[in-house]
Structures are given as structure tokens and as C-alpha cells.
Design an enzyme around this catalytic site. Structure first.
Site, PDB file in Angstrom:
ATOM      1  N   LYS A 290       0.840  -1.198   0.000  1.00  0.00           N
ATOM      2  CA  LYS A 290       0.000   0.000   0.000  1.00  0.00           C
ATOM      3  C   LYS A 290       0.865   1.234   0.000  1.00  0.00           C
ATOM      4  CE  LYS A 290      -3.908   2.273   0.995  1.00  0.00           C
ATOM      5  NZ  LYS A 290      -3.566   3.090  -0.196  1.00  0.00           N
TER       6      LYS A 290
ATOM      7  N   LYS B 269       5.691   2.595   8.073  1.00  0.00           N
ATOM      8  CA  LYS B 269       4.489   3.287   8.561  1.00  0.00           C
ATOM      9  C   LYS B 269       3.412   2.274   8.903  1.00  0.00           C
ATOM     10  CE  LYS B 269       5.083   7.246   5.518  1.00  0.00           C
ATOM     11  NZ  LYS B 269       4.521   8.318   4.713  1.00  0.00           N
TER      12      LYS B 269
ATOM     13  N   LYS C 284       4.958   1.846  -3.358  1.00  0.00           N
ATOM     14  CA  LYS C 284       4.993   3.256  -3.772  1.00  0.00           C
ATOM     15  C   LYS C 284       5.134   3.327  -5.277  1.00  0.00           C
ATOM     16  CE  LYS C 284       5.062   7.416  -1.931  1.00  0.00           C
ATOM     17  NZ  LYS C 284       4.577   7.792  -0.598  1.00  0.00           N
TER      18      LYS C 284
ATOM     19  N   THR D 280      -3.334  13.268   6.737  1.00  0.00           N
ATOM     20  CA  THR D 280      -1.900  13.356   7.047  1.00  0.00           C
ATOM     21  C   THR D 280      -1.679  14.484   8.047  1.00  0.00           C
ATOM     22  OG1 THR D 280      -1.454  12.582   4.814  1.00  0.00           O
ATOM     23  CG2 THR D 280       0.417  13.496   6.027  1.00  0.00           C
TER      24      THR D 280
ATOM     25  N   ASN E  55      -0.786  19.343   0.309  1.00  0.00           N
ATOM     26  CA  ASN E  55      -1.865  18.722   1.083  1.00  0.00           C
ATOM     27  C   ASN E  55      -1.560  18.760   2.583  1.00  0.00           C
ATOM     28  OD1 ASN E  55      -2.612  15.998   2.534  1.00  0.00           O
ATOM     29  ND2 ASN E  55      -4.288  16.423   1.132  1.00  0.00           N
TER      30      ASN E  55
ATOM     31  N   SER F  71      -6.456   5.957   4.772  1.00  0.00           N
ATOM     32  CA  SER F  71      -6.576   5.161   3.545  1.00  0.00           C
ATOM     33  C   SER F  71      -7.013   3.743   3.894  1.00  0.00           C
ATOM     34  CB  SER F  71      -5.232   5.086   2.820  1.00  0.00           C
ATOM     35  OG  SER F  71      -5.075   6.181   1.946  1.00  0.00           O
TER      36      SER F  71
END
Ligand code: GLU
Length: 423
Positions: free
Chosen positions: A79, A103, A115, A199, A230, A357
Site C-alpha cells: 500500500k 508506517k 509506492k 496526514t 496537502n 486510507s
């Protein structure tokens, strides 16, 4: 020759993959894992390079290069986001995929890290060109991604619209509507409440916890934020609303400084979709100057390698919280730690995005959707637990917060790989 060697050493220090591998190796050693575990985890298990032809508005076909890295899927599907940026490289995408694994381990999600990236400059592309590129990327990587294999999401210069095109393209290939293929979608297409600001919310929770540990107060604290994308823009808003004084912000072109506090609502109103706002002002400072401003909390929320051994000494904040991926080099990490700065590392501080997410993916899988309050409450629980687990690990193992975060993040993956009989 000497200069070549010197510049090699300099490049090594800025090589995000190398520095990530160094910390992963130390973390595994501290946890008592044999070297073969590091051999498995030092690179992604899978790395795909694709070439994407896009018919541009002037009718010429331009070929873009893209990547998708899948670091490790022992725990579950991989992910992580997809970035659209001119500086995207194979090395960077690999490092970013390892950070996603860490993470996921730190906030305890049933995922490994992945990624993606495309070498392009979306600031110079039209809406239609971006759609063609997004769809082309999904066609190119469709065989290795999917809701139970590898789930993309937004990252630098990608947004809910791009996620929507990607979801639509994947659903066409799959021949049924498949929202769980990607997260960060618009709400009407199965997106989650709270994903866009997640985030920054996660960073805010880390700042709150860090402030408590330092015996400080957020109200009136002077905050500097590098980057107005963001993470940076939502964070400026949250800090401002919480009564902190945001005295500095920046974008790719420069920074703004006002010791009495900037007018955040005005700046948010005037920023463009890429987070650019400083072009409207004459009285700007450089990004380098911004990092050295006198403040209490510094949040690098832009790109890699911003705090290095050249400027770490000049950082005056007592708390540095990394909202960007990889903003501080290892040498700078040591300098900050040695002078008593509380450094909350990226793999912890920026994990709020992937956490929501995950909530989005769960909602897509179950077909039942949660309210904004439910998401906020769940995110708060996850982030405070993660912060305190890492903080306590740092205290009990007498290591810095970055190494502690890597120790917490890598453990589940190593255990899962062991149970599967891979090592
Ligand atoms: N791109 C974000 C990150 O670096 C979010 C990834 C996700 O939501 O999967 O953490």
C-alpha cells in the site's frame, strides 16, 4: 579525484535509499534478527518500470517513465501513494516503499509498503493530458496491483481527481466497479471522510503529544511549516485553529515570514491546487532561511533532504515533526538529537494518511461507510498509541525517535516473514 570522492560522499549522504537501509539494518540488529532478514528487507521484493505513451494536446505523443515498487507483502497487500514529480527516480520510489512498510508497521495496519511515481511535471500539463497519463499508468501496472495485491493512493502532486481516473481505468480492466483498488478517492466514488486532511491530522496529533512530553503548550507556540501542499496547508489551518501562531510557511518558490503570525485563511484562499502562494508576494524569504527561523515547532512538509548537516545546527525549533517523507538526513538527525531537539520522524508523523486510507479500503470492502466523527476518533486512537509506543521504545532502548520508529515498524514484517517460512 579528491573532489569526485567528496561529491560521492555528499551524494551518499543524500541517497535516501542508502540512509533508509542503514537505519533498517541497525533496527534489525537491535531487535536481534540475523543478517538474512536485512538481506530480504533492504530492497523491494518487486519493482516495475513502465513507459507510458500519452497523446499531448499538441497532438504529439510523449513517453513518460513510471515506477511501482512493492517492498514486502509478508503482512498483507502492499500500500502506498503515487507521486507525479520531475525528480522521481527509481531509488527514491524504492526508499518510499520501505517507508510505507515502516508506517504500516508503526500504526499496525495489515499491509506491507508500496509506492509509485511518474517522472513528469503536472504543473505544466493540462487536465486531459493528466487524465491520459493517469489512465496509462494504471494500464501499465494493472497486472501487479489490485485491492488484495497492492493499493495505490495520492502523494506529491496527485489528488482525488487523479485517484478517480485511476479507479475508473482499473474498474474497466477488471470489468466491475472496484473502489477498493485505490484510496484517496472523491467521497462520491467511495472515498472516506477525513482522508484529504488525514496526514495533517496525524501530524497535529503527534505535535500535541510531543508538546506534552516537552512540557510546552500549543496555544501561542510559534510554528513554521515548510510546504503548502496537502499536508502543509491543512496543518497550517489546524495549528492556526488550535491557537498556535503560524509565523512561517513556504512553497517550492519561497517562504513568507511574519513574527506576529501569518493570515492563514487568506493564504489558504489564494493558494493554487499545487500549493503555490508565495508568487503573489514581493517580500519573500528563501526556503533555507525559513528552516532557520526562530520558532518552537518546525514542520518540514515538502520534499526530501531539506535539513542536512549544513543547516541542522541552525535549526532553532525545540520540536521538529516530519510531515514530509525523508526531509532530514541521518547526519542532521544526529545533530538535532545531540542538541536536545525532539525529532518526530516521518514514518510516524506522516502515518495518518495511510491510516485513513486503510479506513477507506475497509469501508469499500464492507460497503458500509463511517461518519467524519468516527474516522477522527479512530485516527486519534491509532496515532496516539503509535506515538507513545515509539516514544517509550526510544526511552527504554535508549535510542533516538527515528531508530525507535524503525524498530517498531520493522518488527511485524520480520515476524510475518518468519512465520511464512521465508527466513
Ligand atoms: N502517500 C501517503 C504517504 O506517503 C499516503 C499513502 C496511502 O494513503 O496509502 O504516506
Amino acid at each position: 579525484m579528491v573532489t569526485d570522492k567528496a561529491s560521492d560522499a555528499q551524494n551518499d549522504k543524500l541517497n535516501v535509499l542508502k540512509s533508509t537501509q542503514t537505519v533498517v539494518q541497525i533496527a534489525l540488529e537491535k531487535l536481534g534478527y540475523p543478517d538474512e532478514v536485512f538481506e530480504l528487507l533492504k530492497e523491494p521484493i518487486r519493482m516495475m518500470t513502465v513507459r507510458i505513451p500519452v497523446r499531448m494536446d499538441n497532438d504529439a505523443v510523449k513517453i513518460f517513465t513510471g515506477y511501482r515498487a512493492q517492498h514486502n507483502d509478508a503482512v498483507g497487500p502492499t500500500k502506498g501513494g503515487v507521486r507525479f514529480h520531475p525528480n522521481v527516480s527509481e531509488n527514491e520510489v524504492k526508499a518510499l516503499s520501505i517507508w510505507m512498510s515502516l508506517k504500516a508497521g508503526i500504526v499496525d495496519l495489515p499491509y506491507g509498503g508500496g509506492k509509485g511515481g511518474i517522472v513528469c511535471d503536472p504543473r505544466e500539463m493540462s487536465f486531459r493530458e493528466l487524465e491520459g497519463l493517469s489512465r496509462g499508468y494504471v494500464r501499465a501496472i494493472s497486472q501487479i496491483v489490485g485491492p488484495t495485491k497492492d493499493i495505490p493512493a495520492p502523494d506529491v502532486f496527485t489528488n482525488p481527481q487523479i485517484m478517480a481516473w485511476m479507479m475508473d481505468e482499473y474498474s474497466r480492466i477488471d470489468e466491475f466497479n472496484n473502489p477498493g483498488f485505490i484510496t484517496g478517492k472523491p467521497l462520491v466514488l467511495g472515498g472516506s471522510h477525513g482522508r484529504e486532511s488525514a496526514t495533517a491530522k496525524g501530524v497535529t496529533i503527534c505535535i500535541d503529544e510531543a508538546i506534552k512530553k516537552q512540557g510546552m503548550e500549543l496555544k501561542g507556540a510559534r510554528v513554521v511549516i515548510q510546504g503548502f501542499g496537502n499536508a502543509g496547508s491543512f496543518l497550517a489551518k489546524f495549528m492556526h485553529d488550535a491557537g498556535a501562531k503560524v509565523i512561517g510557511i513556504s512553497d517550492a518558490y519561497g517562504g513568507l515570514h511574519d513574527p506576529d503570525g501569518l493570515d492563514i485563511d487568506y493564504l489558504l484562499d489564494r493558494r493554487d491546487s499545487f500549493g503555490t502562494v508565495t508568487k503573489l508576494f514581493n517580500d519573500t524569504i528563501t526556503n533555507e532561511e525559513l528552516l532557520e527561523l526562530d520558532c518552537d515547532i518546525l514542520v518540514p512538509a515538502a520534499v526530501e533532504n531539506q535539513i542536512t548537516e549544513d543547516n541542522a545546527d541552525k535549526v532553532r525549533a525545540s520540536i521538529v515533526v516530519e510531515a514530509a517523507n525523508g526531509p532530514t538526513t541521518l547526519a542532521a538527525t544526529k545533530i538535532l538529537n545531540d542538541k536536545g531537539t525532539l525529532l518526530v520522524p516521518d514514518v510516524l508523523a506522516s502515518a495518518g494518511g495511510v491510516t485513513v486510507s486503510y479506513f477507506e479500503w475497509v469501508q469499500n470492502n464492507q460497503g458500509y461507510y463511517w461518519s467524519e466523527e468516527e474516522i477522527e476518533e479512530k485516527l486519534y486512537k491509532v496515532m496516539t498509541k503509535a506515538f507513545n509506543t515509539v516514544y517509550n521504545t526510544a526511552q527504554t532502548r535508549r535510542v533516538d525517535m527515528r531508530l525507535a520508529a524503525y524498530m517498531v515498524g520493522v518488527r511485524k514484517m520480520a515476524e510475518a516473514a518468519r512465520f511464512r517460512g521465508w527466513i
